[in-house]
Design a protein around this motif. Structure first.
Motif, short mmCIF file in Angstrom:
data_model
loop_
_atom_site.label_atom_id
_atom_site.label_comp_id
_atom_site.label_asym_id
_atom_site.label_seq_id
_atom_site.Cartn_x
_atom_site.Cartn_y
_atom_site.Cartn_z
N LYS A 219 2.48 6.51 -9.55
CA LYS A 219 1.20 7.70 -10.59
C LYS A 219 -0.15 6.63 -10.37
O LYS A 219 0.00 4.79 -10.34
N LYS A 220 -1.28 7.48 -10.37
CA LYS A 220 -2.33 7.05 -10.04
C LYS A 220 -2.91 6.05 -11.27
O LYS A 220 -2.60 6.94 -12.54
N ALA A 221 -4.29 5.58 -11.84
CA ALA A 221 -4.35 5.06 -12.61
C ALA A 221 -5.20 6.17 -13.26
O ALA A 221 -6.11 6.00 -13.99
N THR A 222 -6.28 6.64 -12.23
CA THR A 222 -7.23 7.79 -12.51
C THR A 222 -7.39 8.75 -13.63
O THR A 222 -5.74 9.53 -13.54
N THR B 176 0.39 -1.26 0.08
CA THR B 176 0.02 -0.02 0.34
C THR B 176 1.00 1.17 -0.27
O THR B 176 0.76 2.07 -0.31
N LEU B 177 1.87 1.36 0.72
CA LEU B 177 2.82 1.76 0.34
C LEU B 177 2.81 3.02 -1.05
O LEU B 177 3.12 4.03 -0.80
N ARG C 188 -8.22 12.44 -14.85
CA ARG C 188 -9.04 13.55 -15.44
C ARG C 188 -10.14 13.24 -16.26
O ARG C 188 -9.51 14.70 -17.11
N TYR C 189 -10.75 12.97 -16.90
CA TYR C 189 -11.47 12.68 -18.07
C TYR C 189 -11.78 14.44 -18.51
O TYR C 189 -11.03 14.51 -19.11
N PRO C 190 -12.42 14.69 -18.87
CA PRO C 190 -12.80 15.82 -19.38
C PRO C 190 -11.56 16.71 -19.34
O PRO C 190 -11.35 17.62 -20.47
N GLU C 191 -11.16 16.85 -18.92
CA GLU C 191 -10.30 18.08 -18.81
C GLU C 191 -9.11 17.74 -19.26
O GLU C 191 -7.62 18.22 -19.69
N GLU D 36 2.32 1.70 -3.25
CA GLU D 36 1.06 2.01 -4.35
C GLU D 36 0.59 3.38 -3.62
O GLU D 36 0.22 4.45 -5.08
N PHE D 37 0.70 4.43 -2.66
CA PHE D 37 0.82 5.22 -2.05
C PHE D 37 1.13 6.67 -3.15
O PHE D 37 1.27 7.74 -3.69
#
Lengths: 348, 143
Positions: free
Chosen positions: B20-23, B13-14, B25-28, B16-17
């Protein structure tokens, strides 16, 4: 250079101001306690807003998500929006509940964390009420939270709530013992229950180095005391919906949330007092900044644990407490005693 | 060692913290589309087109409609080219079979509308408009 501390200066000027208006030093003392109370409550509320956002951010980051990020820069206003939403919700009371017990429970739960803040040593000479039994007071007061959970569970007149409330009682009463035993190691080293004295004695070496086992036990027991994962059986949603919180909504429900984060901060602050040297740190920052920094590190550790481990089963929870934590903490006390005796015998 | 699994979990978990995140920020932030991404509208280059009609003939759903005319020299020329995104299943057969490689995906996939009419695209008009915009502004426009 404690007199350079901005908080102490504010305190001193307030005291002067009160001395000019109020009759007698006793009235000034009462007024100063009142100021400390307001400061603590303000700290709790602002802290809860920050911590809820932090929790969601940490949860997101550990799951490869971003957490809230739409409202304001980095989603900073998300909690504000949530609070406004909760405040404007209908104050709904289910028909079958025990009116007074049900309504009182969130308030009662909120009281112990607020009371614990009285003995937190935020900095040198910055303890709201520097009791000479501070740690004992912390243990005594924080155990009152059990009653609030039972009130919420019983008053809700709901089977899930009762199960949750009973679990809360069993869990919190059991974990109180290793919590106290782990604190006892530190108390034996310092010979004092006063939080400011405990911090003062750590000017040379932090007690996490002398009492590592006690620190780990404290972490586990404190997580269980605050009903946080992996010990959140009280509100285990896969089994009992939300436990004692099932019948609450709106601001009443938010009070439970607020209390959870207030007690999270309290146990983290006690951890940094007992084991991490409290306000001690390089002097380029004031003591209370070090204290808050260490507390936030502890809070991060609690969040880290929460978003890593799955929930324990009820029997596993009890086994962990009675079969492992209590014997280990008793052994720790014994070894600490022998160590102190040996240290004295060597003429230290 | 007892408790090794717990430390492994905490380590994961650390890590992963800080990763780089998988999300997205779609429209932007627009997603990075791969080279072989199939989506959006068909972008036609009318000058390169020899009006052979292979794209239309290969289309399983009949979503390409083209009309050809003969010019003075008796050479076939494109006069209309309509692409119906509502019928298209993005199989890529039209693009793969084009001998002149004059159609491709524009990869602008977000063109939802309130009417099926909006899904029928006059590719020649789109290409001309784009050319005109380039001539005027000099810079590339996005619409």
């Amino acid at each position: 250079m404690p007199n350079d501390d901005i908080l102490l200066r504010i305190g001193a000027s307030l005291r002067e101001l009160f001395a000019g208006v109020l009759p007698g030093p006793d009235a000034v003392d009462v007024a100063m306690y009142f100021v400390a109370l307001i400061a603590c409550v303000a700290l709790i509320f602002t802290n809860a807003v920050i911590l809820i956002l932090a929790e969601r951010k940490v949860a997101g980051f550990m799951q490869s998500r971003l957490g809230p990020h739409r409202l304001g820069p980095y989603g900073m206003f998300q909690t504000v929006a949530d609070v406004i939403k909760l405040l404007t919700k209908e104050d709904y009371r289910p028909q079958g509940v025990d009116k007074w017990v049900w309504a009182m429970a969130p308030v009662v739960l909120f009281v112990p964390p607020v009371m614990v803040y009285a003995v937190l040593p935020f900095g040198k000479n910055l303890v709201p009420v520097d009791l000479n039994i501070g740690i004992f007071y912390f243990v005594a007061v924080s155990s009152v939270a059990t009653i609030a959970f039972l009130m919420a569970g019983w008053g809700s007149n709901n089977k899930y709530s009762v199960i949750g409330g009973m679990r809360a009682v069993a869990q919190m009463v059991s974990y109180e013992i290793p919590l106290v035993f782990s604190i006892l190691g530190v108390v034996m080293l310092t010979g004092s229950l006063q939080t400011s004295v405990i911090v003062e004695k750590q000017s040379g070496i932090w007690f996490i180095l002398l009492q590592p086992v006690a620190f780990v036990i404290y972490l586990i027991a404190a997580a269980a005391e605050t009903n946080r994962m992996p010990f959140d059986l009280v509100e285990g949603e896969s089994e009992i919906i939300a436990g004692p919180f099932t019948e609450y909504s709106g601001m009443r429900w938010a009070m439970f949330f607020l209390a959870e984060y207030a007690s999270l901060f309290a146990v983290s602050a006690i951890a940094s007092t007992l084991f991490l040297g409290g306000w001690h740190g390089p002097s380029f920052l004031p003591g209370w900044v070090w204290f808050l920094g260490k507390t936030y590190v502890m809070i991060f550790v609690f969040m880290w644990v929460r978003w890593t481990f799955p929930r324990l089963r009820v029997d596993q929870l009890m086994a962990l407490c009675w079969k492992y934590l209590i014997p280990v903490s008793l052994a720790n006390i014994l070894i600490t005693g022998i160590g102190i005796f040996a240290y004295r015998a060597m003429g230290g | 060692m007892y408790g090794k699994g717990l430390l492994t979990g905490l380590g994961i978990t650390l890590r992963e913290f800080f990763r780089k995140k998988a999300t997205e920020r779609y429209p932007e932030v627009r997603p990075k589309l791969t080279e072989r991404f199939r989506g959006g509208k068909l972008a036609l280059e009318p000058e390169k087109c020899i009006a052979c009609g292979l794209c239309s003939l290969n289309c399983p759903n009949g979503s390409i409609r083209l009309v050809t005319v003969k010019d003075e020299a008796g050479k076939r020329k494109l006069s209309e080219y309509e692409y119906d995104a509502g019928a298209c299943m993005y199989c890529n057969l039209c693009i793969e079979n084009c001998p002149q490689k004059c159609i491709r995906w524009d990869k602008k996939f977000d063109f939802a509308g309130y009417d099926r009419k909006h899904l029928i695209i006059d590719c020649i008009a789109v290409a001309n408009a784009k050319k005109a915009a380039e001539r005027e502004g000099g810079a590339e426009t996005h619409e």
